[in-house]
Design a protein around this motif. Structure first.
Motif, mmCIF file in Angstrom:
data_model
loop_
_atom_site.group_PDB
_atom_site.id
_atom_site.type_symbol
_atom_site.label_atom_id
_atom_site.label_comp_id
_atom_site.label_asym_id
_atom_site.label_seq_id
_atom_site.Cartn_x
_atom_site.Cartn_y
_atom_site.Cartn_z
ATOM 1 N N LYS A 1 34.519 -61.130 25.023
ATOM 2 C CA LYS A 1 33.421 -61.854 24.387
ATOM 3 C C LYS A 1 33.043 -61.285 23.028
ATOM 4 C CE LYS A 1 31.211 -61.477 28.149
ATOM 5 N NZ LYS A 1 30.856 -60.745 29.377
ATOM 6 N N ASP B 1 34.703 -66.531 31.614
ATOM 7 C CA ASP B 1 33.525 -65.739 31.955
ATOM 8 C C ASP B 1 32.875 -66.457 33.125
ATOM 9 O OD1 ASP B 1 31.406 -63.951 31.930
ATOM 10 O OD2 ASP B 1 31.199 -64.003 29.752
ATOM 11 N N SER B 2 32.311 -65.704 34.061
ATOM 12 C CA SER B 2 31.817 -66.360 35.271
ATOM 13 C C SER B 2 30.678 -67.331 34.959
ATOM 14 C CB SER B 2 31.370 -65.325 36.305
ATOM 15 O OG SER B 2 30.419 -64.472 35.751
ATOM 16 N N GLU B 3 29.985 -67.144 33.842
ATOM 17 C CA GLU B 3 28.892 -68.048 33.476
ATOM 18 C C GLU B 3 29.362 -69.118 32.495
ATOM 19 O OE1 GLU B 3 28.996 -64.867 32.942
ATOM 20 O OE2 GLU B 3 27.599 -63.945 34.350
ATOM 21 N N ASN C 1 25.512 -57.048 27.901
ATOM 22 C CA ASN C 1 26.545 -58.014 28.269
ATOM 23 C C ASN C 1 25.969 -59.436 28.279
ATOM 24 O OD1 ASN C 1 29.198 -58.809 29.344
ATOM 25 N ND2 ASN C 1 28.037 -59.290 31.187
ATOM 26 N N LYS C 2 24.754 -59.565 28.798
ATOM 27 C CA LYS C 2 24.127 -60.889 28.840
ATOM 28 C C LYS C 2 23.760 -61.336 27.429
ATOM 29 C CE LYS C 2 24.456 -61.926 32.180
ATOM 30 N NZ LYS C 2 25.512 -62.680 32.905
ATOM 31 N N GLU D 1 26.751 -62.659 25.968
ATOM 32 C CA GLU D 1 27.062 -63.986 26.525
ATOM 33 C C GLU D 1 26.222 -65.070 25.866
ATOM 34 O OE1 GLU D 1 26.814 -63.865 30.803
ATOM 35 O OE2 GLU D 1 28.574 -62.565 30.917
HETATM 36 MG MG MG Z 1 29.662 -62.842 32.610
#
Ligand code: MG
Length: 388
Positions: free
Chosen positions: A122, A147-149, A214-215, A218
């Motif tokens: 990312k 990415d999981s989101e 990390n968020k 994202e």
């Molecule tokens: Mg993620």
């Protein structure tokens, strides 16, 4: 048509999960090349099994060559090798699961060569999202988020008019220090920070999860992948990592994507889009899960999230500086040079500098900001260390 794949970062968590996914899709993908950072042993084992045409290792190609050359596998080394794999005319899709800073250049090279790129790294979109998306438009390269989101969001929003979206919400697990006071967080060790409750990942991203940076990354990444302003992107703490994203529409309705936490799902979603195919992901038994809990993020205890929003607001090179300062500070923490709370302090002080936000119209300007951010963050870390 079979897609020919270069997998960068094959020995990391994204890489090994991608190989599991590819194993289930032999009629759709052909693995042409593998690239790893330092794990020569695993790279060799993977190459012996998959028999790609070429592999690349960051350092130590000689030993790898001795083992793989008899199999007819070409072995490349270092940055130039990575670049070569990314622009290979025999490759249709580059999957980039490389860690942090090393992932940027191969992605840019692949996009410029018009390849489709699945990006798990990312940092690339954090520092150069505006350039990467503009070049992809020019060359016809498709950018796929892993990415999981972001991957399920990208799916959900494919056919959605952006005016219909009030906001999207990215859930964060909250990391291992969700319950800690600031005083407790001040004394945590790298080993405690590396103990993530729900995801198994590399050390850099695990610390980023513990700080919530990390968020923040994202949020920045999502604006480019999803074509939404960050003012429409919110974060919520969700301990179970079962809900992976939420879309709130202007009519007040909300849609969520739920699954057992397993990176194979977003990887496959990105690779076989727009289809849905069976996976090995464990089915989700909501009756067994019982409770899903949500909390607002506490930005006083986790200032990194706010720093990411601030960098977007400052604009220009500020997100690149944010990323550079964060990377330097995270590794200083992992080396026991600074405390956990110092990570956000170093980033905030680096962003405070007037030099931190300049025009980011060119890649050179971004690389210069990256270099400057690292130097400045290091200076701040040295002064913190000397005060100890
Ligand atoms: Mg993620």
């Amino acid at each position: 048509m079979i897609k020919r794949v270069a997998l960068l970062g094959s020995t990391g968590s994204i890489g090994t999960n991608t190989l599991r996914v590819l194993k289930g899709l032999p009629d759709r993908f052909e693995l042409v090349s593998l690239c790893a950072g330092r794990n020569a042993e695993l790279l060799c084992v993977q190459a012996e099994h998959w028999r790609p045409k070429r592999v690349c290792i960051d350092r130590g190609a000689k030993a790898v060559r001795a083992r793989l050359a008899p199999l007819g596998i070409e072995v490349l080394e270092g940055r130039s090798g990575m670049r070569e794999l990314s622009v290979d005319p025999d490759v249709d899709l580059v999957i980039n699961g490389l860690a942090a800073g090393v992932g940027l250049r191969p992605t840019l090279a692949a996009v410029r060569a018009g390849k489709d790129v699945a990006i798990a790294n990312k940092e690339t979109l954090v520092v150069a999202g505006h350039l990467v998306t503009a070049w992809a438009k020019q060359t016809g390269a498709t950018l796929l988020p892993i990415d999981s989101e972001t991957t399920p969001l990208w799916h959900l929003l494919q056919e959605t008019d952006r005016d219909d979206v009030k906001r999207i919400v990215l859930p964060a697990s909250g990391g291992p220090f969700f319950d800690h006071t600031r005083e407790q967080m001040a004394g945590v060790s790298p080993a405690e920070a590396l103990d993530h409750p729900t995801w198994q990942m590399g050390p850099k991203i695990t610390i980023d999860s513990a700080t919530l940076m990390n968020k923040g990354f994202e949020v920045i990444e999502a604006q480019w992948f999803l074509n939404l302003p960050v003012s429409k992107i919110d974060v919520i703490i969700h301990r179970q990592s079962i809900v992976h994203c939420l879309v709130e529409y202007v009519d007040g309705g909300m849609v969520a994507h739920l699954s057992t936490p397993d990176m194979q799902l977003p990887i496959q979603q990105a690779l076989v889009h727009p289809q849905k195919l069976p996976t090995q992901v464990e089915p989700l038994d909501l009756a067994r899960v019982g409770t899903l809990s949500f909390f607002p993020p506490d930005t006083a205890r986790f200032p990194c999230l706010q720093l990411a929003y601030r960098a977007v607001e400052q604009g220009g090179t500020a997100p690149a500086v944010l990323n550079a300062a964060n990377e330097v500070a995270v590794y200083a923490f992992l080396d026991n040079r600074i405390g956990f709370l110092d990570i956000s302090r170093v980033i905030a002080s680096t962003l405070d500098d007037r030099e931190a936000h300049r025009d980011a119209d060119t890649l050179e300007a971004i690389f210069e900001a990256d270099r400057w951010g690292r130097v400045r963050a290091n200076e701040l870390i040295c002064s913190l260390v000397s005060q100890k």
